[in-house]
Design a protein around this motif. Sequence first.
Motif, short mmCIF file in Angstrom:
data_model
loop_
_atom_site.label_atom_id
_atom_site.label_comp_id
_atom_site.label_asym_id
_atom_site.label_seq_id
_atom_site.Cartn_x
_atom_site.Cartn_y
_atom_site.Cartn_z
N THR A 34 0.86 -1.19 0.00
CA THR A 34 0.00 0.00 0.00
C THR A 34 0.89 1.24 0.00
N ASP A 35 0.29 2.41 0.14
CA ASP A 35 1.08 3.63 0.16
C ASP A 35 1.72 3.91 1.51
N SER A 36 1.50 3.04 2.50
CA SER A 36 2.16 3.22 3.79
C SER A 36 3.08 2.04 4.09
N CYS A 37 2.58 0.83 4.01
CA CYS A 37 3.40 -0.36 4.21
C CYS A 37 2.62 -1.57 3.70
N PHE A 38 3.20 -2.77 3.81
CA PHE A 38 2.49 -3.97 3.38
C PHE A 38 1.32 -4.26 4.31
N ALA A 39 0.31 -4.90 3.74
CA ALA A 39 -0.88 -5.28 4.50
C ALA A 39 -1.25 -6.73 4.20
N LEU A 40 -2.03 -7.32 5.09
CA LEU A 40 -2.66 -8.61 4.85
C LEU A 40 -4.09 -8.34 4.41
N GLY A 41 -4.56 -9.02 3.37
CA GLY A 41 -5.90 -8.74 2.89
C GLY A 41 -6.63 -9.96 2.36
N VAL A 121 -11.78 2.46 7.58
CA VAL A 121 -11.84 2.56 6.12
C VAL A 121 -10.71 3.44 5.63
N ARG A 122 -10.24 3.17 4.43
CA ARG A 122 -9.21 4.01 3.85
C ARG A 122 -9.21 3.89 2.33
N ILE A 123 -8.64 4.91 1.67
CA ILE A 123 -8.47 4.91 0.21
C ILE A 123 -6.99 5.13 -0.06
N PRO A 124 -6.27 4.13 -0.51
CA PRO A 124 -4.82 4.25 -0.68
C PRO A 124 -4.43 4.99 -1.96
N ASP A 125 -3.30 5.66 -1.87
CA ASP A 125 -2.73 6.32 -3.04
C ASP A 125 -1.57 5.47 -3.53
N HIS A 126 -1.89 4.33 -4.12
CA HIS A 126 -0.88 3.36 -4.56
C HIS A 126 -1.38 2.69 -5.83
N THR A 144 -2.57 -4.09 8.82
CA THR A 144 -1.13 -3.86 8.61
C THR A 144 -0.34 -5.14 8.87
N LEU A 145 0.64 -5.41 8.02
CA LEU A 145 1.45 -6.61 8.19
C LEU A 145 2.55 -6.32 9.21
N LEU A 146 2.15 -6.31 10.46
CA LEU A 146 3.08 -6.10 11.57
C LEU A 146 3.00 -7.33 12.47
N LEU A 147 4.08 -8.06 12.55
CA LEU A 147 4.07 -9.31 13.30
C LEU A 147 4.23 -9.09 14.80
N PRO A 148 3.70 -9.98 15.62
CA PRO A 148 3.79 -9.83 17.08
C PRO A 148 5.24 -9.69 17.54
N GLY A 149 5.46 -8.73 18.43
CA GLY A 149 6.79 -8.54 19.00
C GLY A 149 7.74 -7.72 18.15
N GLU A 150 7.29 -7.28 16.97
CA GLU A 150 8.15 -6.49 16.09
C GLU A 150 7.68 -5.04 16.08
N THR A 179 7.86 1.69 5.90
CA THR A 179 7.59 1.01 7.16
C THR A 179 6.58 1.75 8.04
N GLU A 180 6.19 2.95 7.63
CA GLU A 180 5.31 3.75 8.49
C GLU A 180 3.85 3.45 8.16
N PRO A 181 3.08 2.95 9.12
CA PRO A 181 1.67 2.64 8.88
C PRO A 181 0.85 3.92 8.74
N THR A 182 -0.42 3.76 8.43
CA THR A 182 -1.30 4.92 8.25
C THR A 182 -1.51 5.67 9.55
N THR A 183 -1.86 6.94 9.42
CA THR A 183 -2.37 7.70 10.55
C THR A 183 -3.83 7.28 10.74
N VAL A 184 -4.22 7.02 11.99
CA VAL A 184 -5.59 6.57 12.27
C VAL A 184 -6.36 7.67 12.99
N ILE A 185 -7.49 8.05 12.40
CA ILE A 185 -8.35 9.09 12.96
C ILE A 185 -9.71 8.47 13.29
N ASP A 186 -10.12 8.59 14.54
CA ASP A 186 -11.42 8.07 14.97
C ASP A 186 -12.47 9.18 14.89
#
Length: 206
Positions: A34-41, A121-126, A144-150, A179-186
């Motif tokens: 994606t435009d921030s980092c790899f993801a699982l989908g 929800v998000r719309i990637p620029d990729h 986000t593809l971020l593994l436990p402990g990493e 490596t930087e994930p998205t900014t999350v806004i609630d």
Amino acid sequence: MAKYFDVHPDNPQARTISNVADRIRSGALVAYPTDSCFALGCQMGNRDGISRIRSIRNLDDRHHFTLVCQDFSQLGQFVHIDKDVFRAIKASTPGSYTFILPATKDVPRALPHPKKKTVGVRIPDHTVTQALLAEIGEPLLSSTLLLPGEDEPMTQGWEIKERLDHVVDAVVDSGDCGTEPTTVIDFSDGEAQIVRRGAGDTARFE
């Protein structure tokens, strides 16, 4: 064993994208850029895919999954947005932001937060992600593809293939995507609350 797809970052090969989309429709769990980092989908209604993402990332049922959407009209099918929030999100998409909003009835039951009934929800620029979303014709349920402990997500497709070869079905590689994930806004309460500071500029939400 995961199928590895090498995709051109600027001109994704149509046949390759179609092949990946067919696998997703058939129930595959994929690692993709994606435009921030790899993801699982996986597909939204893929309960096995959801369970596998939880297992890979060691997530509990309070985790907010993200629906990665092709465009704003598609995003609007799955979350409730009032006028003020609409303007703020519209001005920030596509981009490296995830927005948490109340889910609509079109979101499968297993996805929303169990208490808040919200979803990301998000719309990637990729380019590659957009090509894949266009081919599938619906959002990708993602995390986000971020593994436990990493501390940081993996950035290399070959490394993802090597380490997750027996727990994902495909790896889509179009080069390093950071490596930087998205900014999350609630926005679930109507006001912007910054949950995570990441790749997207938070200035307009402060």
